[in-house]
Design a protein around this motif. Structure first.
Motif, PDB file in Angstrom:
ATOM      1  N   MET A  73       1.061  -1.542  -0.079  1.00  0.00           N
ATOM      2  CA  MET A  73      -0.119  -0.295   0.033  1.00  0.00           C
ATOM      3  C   MET A  73       1.251   1.498  -0.197  1.00  0.00           C
ATOM      4  O   MET A  73       0.655   2.560  -0.591  1.00  0.00           O
ATOM      5  CB  MET A  73      -0.811  -0.481   1.183  1.00  0.00           C
ATOM      6  CG  MET A  73      -2.040  -0.935   1.050  1.00  0.00           C
ATOM      7  SD  MET A  73      -3.322  -0.104  -0.096  1.00  0.00           S
ATOM      8  CE  MET A  73      -3.951   0.739   0.959  1.00  0.00           C
ATOM      9  N   PHE A  74       2.068   1.318   0.748  1.00  0.00           N
ATOM     10  CA  PHE A  74       2.923   2.369   0.781  1.00  0.00           C
ATOM     11  C   PHE A  74       3.738   2.559  -0.698  1.00  0.00           C
ATOM     12  O   PHE A  74       3.063   4.031  -0.951  1.00  0.00           O
ATOM     13  CB  PHE A  74       3.879   1.774   1.678  1.00  0.00           C
ATOM     14  CG  PHE A  74       5.110   3.038   1.761  1.00  0.00           C
ATOM     15  CD1 PHE A  74       5.096   4.110   2.220  1.00  0.00           C
ATOM     16  CD2 PHE A  74       6.397   2.944   1.317  1.00  0.00           C
ATOM     17  CE1 PHE A  74       6.260   5.377   2.105  1.00  0.00           C
ATOM     18  CE2 PHE A  74       7.409   3.187   1.517  1.00  0.00           C
ATOM     19  CZ  PHE A  74       7.378   4.774   1.424  1.00  0.00           C
ATOM     20  N   PHE A  75       3.837   1.504  -0.733  1.00  0.00           N
ATOM     21  CA  PHE A  75       3.960   1.701  -2.242  1.00  0.00           C
ATOM     22  C   PHE A  75       3.568   2.106  -3.407  1.00  0.00           C
ATOM     23  O   PHE A  75       3.934   2.829  -4.808  1.00  0.00           O
ATOM     24  CB  PHE A  75       5.212   0.956  -3.368  1.00  0.00           C
ATOM     25  CG  PHE A  75       7.026   0.900  -1.962  1.00  0.00           C
ATOM     26  CD1 PHE A  75       7.833   1.832  -2.475  1.00  0.00           C
ATOM     27  CD2 PHE A  75       6.970  -0.765  -1.249  1.00  0.00           C
ATOM     28  CE1 PHE A  75       8.920   0.992  -1.153  1.00  0.00           C
ATOM     29  CE2 PHE A  75       8.482  -1.022  -0.375  1.00  0.00           C
ATOM     30  CZ  PHE A  75       8.956  -0.300  -0.258  1.00  0.00           C
ATOM     31  N   ARG A  77       0.604   4.000  -2.824  1.00  0.00           N
ATOM     32  CA  ARG A  77       0.476   4.970  -2.351  1.00  0.00           C
ATOM     33  C   ARG A  77       1.740   6.107  -3.273  1.00  0.00           C
ATOM     34  O   ARG A  77       1.277   6.973  -3.957  1.00  0.00           O
ATOM     35  CB  ARG A  77       0.253   5.814  -1.660  1.00  0.00           C
ATOM     36  CG  ARG A  77      -1.124   4.877  -1.093  1.00  0.00           C
ATOM     37  CD  ARG A  77      -1.042   5.383   0.451  1.00  0.00           C
ATOM     38  NE  ARG A  77      -2.951   5.198   0.913  1.00  0.00           N
ATOM     39  CZ  ARG A  77      -2.895   4.142   2.328  1.00  0.00           C
ATOM     40  NH1 ARG A  77      -0.993   3.888   2.925  1.00  0.00           N
ATOM     41  NH2 ARG A  77      -3.639   4.086   2.765  1.00  0.00           N
ATOM     42  N   LEU A  78       2.734   5.532  -3.463  1.00  0.00           N
ATOM     43  CA  LEU A  78       4.256   7.009  -3.545  1.00  0.00           C
ATOM     44  C   LEU A  78       3.774   6.650  -5.244  1.00  0.00           C
ATOM     45  O   LEU A  78       4.807   7.544  -5.896  1.00  0.00           O
ATOM     46  CB  LEU A  78       5.442   6.128  -2.735  1.00  0.00           C
ATOM     47  CG  LEU A  78       6.079   6.814  -2.661  1.00  0.00           C
ATOM     48  CD1 LEU A  78       5.638   7.526  -1.752  1.00  0.00           C
ATOM     49  CD2 LEU A  78       7.671   6.299  -1.650  1.00  0.00           C
ATOM     50  N   SER A  79       3.650   5.997  -5.877  1.00  0.00           N
ATOM     51  CA  SER A  79       3.483   5.579  -7.197  1.00  0.00           C
ATOM     52  C   SER A  79       1.830   6.408  -7.702  1.00  0.00           C
ATOM     53  O   SER A  79       2.312   6.213  -8.896  1.00  0.00           O
ATOM     54  CB  SER A  79       3.267   3.917  -7.657  1.00  0.00           C
ATOM     55  OG  SER A  79       4.327   3.629  -7.325  1.00  0.00           O
ATOM     56  N   GLY A  80       1.205   7.036  -7.039  1.00  0.00           N
ATOM     57  CA  GLY A  80       0.487   7.576  -7.185  1.00  0.00           C
ATOM     58  C   GLY A  80      -1.228   7.273  -8.162  1.00  0.00           C
ATOM     59  O   GLY A  80      -2.039   7.354  -8.800  1.00  0.00           O
TER      60      GLY A  80
END
Lengths: 249, 311
Positions: A100-102, A104-107
């Motif tokens: 989920m973190f990655f 979100r970070l990827s938009g």
């Protein structure tokens, strides 16, 4: 001839004034599964670090899906996925929380749905709620692969993806690579030592020796030249004097 | 949709709050804030209780009744213990938060995976500084809330507009002081090759600021750090301490923080003269800027290809 999705031009890298990658110039067509061979310290990982924008080339440049690694690193990052040799994640978080973190970070707009879809694609939905700290190497590699393809990149970089995996893990990875390439048209750039994996997975290969590209061709051409049985081994041995470090046996 | 820097800041803050050591220090700080409020309430209630009985006795014996001594001092001075708790535990909590914000990424080895995401240049540094700022402000706001509640329930103390503004100023100053040490911890965690060194540098600075420098710049008593202001202990008048106070004053940040806090909370003695060559607030603001510059510099120079510790 399809257009190159990876186009490398005179790319060089130095560490402490010592050349590690020298005047690298070649292209990889969209949809290829490219195997990058070379002895330890040949400059394979350094090349991947430059192509993934983690390190800036000393000189020269490359374009990935039309974005320049030096001039437009953000553009490159939107088009690529990357799995390092040793996949490292937040051990105290679950696989789902890491992804989920990655995501979100990827938009990504709907990260939860994309995480669930990616875990299902890699047959590891059962790992979602488990803490990564207790994972085996193979499980980590799967989640590492999941984080790299969450955002459906056009180019996927794999650095020694089979390192430390058992035969089942290697088979799983090979199948996933084939599926991503076939179903999603993803271009794969894979560093590996395993000639057998390259023979089974790749459509083209490049051999790096002392930071220079000493061979680049399709697997078809390699097979045609050396015959189908152990063609890669024959090729690699024929290139050995140029690819081995000075003084190596 | 949120930007990558904002997402990174929010996620970093949330991951750090899950760390046990951070939770323990934050919990301890809040407990001390509550203790400080209770001490303030207890002292006021005790003095007022004695005053009421004394006033009744004086009235019964026909003698004049003096005003309640509680009313002679600044009501804000009830918070004087907070100054020590911020300099000791609040600063330590900020150091651990700053360290963990970077050390968690480095220990986990996820920096290359973050580096290949569309995070803008300096985005990582900005996200970490923003996360630290958010957590320090949150911690300060929590303690401010406890203080406001204390003043609201204490019948003997009423704050006018200027009093509330000075109380807000005190918590702002506390946030600045904690932020300085938190930024140093961020920079050190990014800069260090080994995890232990990353924590050792800001802790050594904290020890120096809290216990060593005040002994040179305001007094020689080892208990100086435990006084809300150094002025409560006798100031030595020898030329050495005059010179040390003047020259080292600008870097004696714990002293600077305690002096300006005492001024804001209204318990700095009228005759207290600052010895440092620059005013305390200027020292603190300059240190904040320098720490922010160092943190940004160190965070933007993390090796994205590995990021983890050498050891």
């Amino acid at each position: 001839m399809p257009a190159s999705i990876i186009s490398i031009r005179h790319m060089c890298q130095t560490f402490d004034s010592l050349p590690v990658v020298r005047d690298l110039t070649f292209g990889i067509a969209e949809g290829e599964v490219f195997g990058f061979l070379g002895h330890n310290g040949a400059g394979k990982t350094t090349t991947v670090h430059m192509l993934t924008t983690l390190a800036r080339p000393a000189s020269g440049t490359a374009e990935i899906a039309g974005a320049d690694i030096v001039g437009d690193p953000m553009g490159v990052r939107r088009q690529i996925g990357y799995v390092p040799e040793n996949v490292r994640l937040y051990d105290t978080l679950t696989a789902q929380e890491n992804l989920m973190f990655f995501a979100r970070l990827s938009g990504l707009g709907d990260p939860a749905a994309r995480v669930a879809e990616t875990l299902a694609l890699l047959d590891c939905s059962d790992l979602a709620l488990r803490r990564v700290g207790g994972f085996s190497k193979g499980m980590r590699q799967r989640i590492g692969l999941a984080q790299a393809i969450l955002h459906r990149p056009r180019v996927l970089f794999l650095d020694e993806p089979t390192s430390g995996l058992d035969p089942m893990g290697i088979k799983m990875l090979r199948d996933v690579i084939a599926r991503l390439n076939r179903d999603r048209g993803m271009t794969i750039f894979m560093n590996t030592h395993l000639l057998s994996e390259i023979a089974k997975t790749c459509t083209s290969i490049g051999v790096l020796g002392h930071g220079r590209l000493i061979y680049h061709d399709t697997m078809q051409a390699v097979t045609a030249r050396y015959g189908s049985d152990s063609a890669l081994e024959e090729l690699y041995l024929s290139l050995a004097p140029a690819s081995q470090p000075a003084g190596a046996a | 949709m949120r930007g990558a820097t904002q997402i990174l800041a929010l996620q970093s803050a949330s991951f750090v709050l899950r760390e046990r050591i951070v939770a323990v220090l934050v919990g301890l700080f809040v407990a001390l804030v509550l203790l400080s409020s209770w001490l303030g309430w207890s002292a006021t209630a005790t003095v007022t209780g004695i005053y009421i009985r004394s006033a009744a006795f004086l009235q019964a014996s026909g003698q004049p009744v003096p005003p309640n001594p509680v009313l002679d001092i600044s009501p804000l001075s009830l918070m004087r213990n907070m100054v020590v708790y911020v300099a000791l535990i609040g600063a330590l909590a900020a150091i651990v938060i700053g360290n963990q914000l970077v050390a968690l990424d480095r220990k986990s080895g996820v920096i290359p995976l973050i580096g290949v995401r569309p995070v803008p240049p300096h985005g990582y540094a900005l996200a970490k500084i923003a996360a630290l700022g958010g957590l320090v402000i949150g911690l300060t706001a929590l303690s401010a809330l406890v203080s406001v509640a204390t003043f609201a329930i204490l019948p003997q103390t009423t704050l006018d507009g200027a009093g509330w503004a000075r109380l807000a100023g005190f918590f702002g100053l506390s946030a600045i002081y904690m932020m300085i040490l938190g930024l140093v911890a961020l920079a050190s965690a990014a800069f260090a090759r080994a995890e232990g060194v990353g924590l050792l540098v800001p802790v050594t600075l904290w020890l120096t600021l809290t216990f060593i420098l005040p002994a040179l710049t305001s007094n020689i008593l080892p208990t100086a750090a435990l006084n809300p202001i150094s002025a409560l202990a006798p100031l030595p008048e020898s030329p050495f301490f005059q010179w040390a106070g003047w020259a080292l004053g600008p870097v004696s940040l714990a002293d600077a923080y305690k002096i300006d806090s005492a001024r804001l909370l209204g318990f700095l003695p009228q005759d207290y003269a600052v010895r440092a060559m620059v005013p305390p607030l200027a020292s603190l603001l300059a240190a904040l800027v320098l720490a922010a510059v160092w943190a940004t510099h160190a965070l933007t120079r993390i090796d994205l290809t590995k990021g983890d510790y050498d050891a």
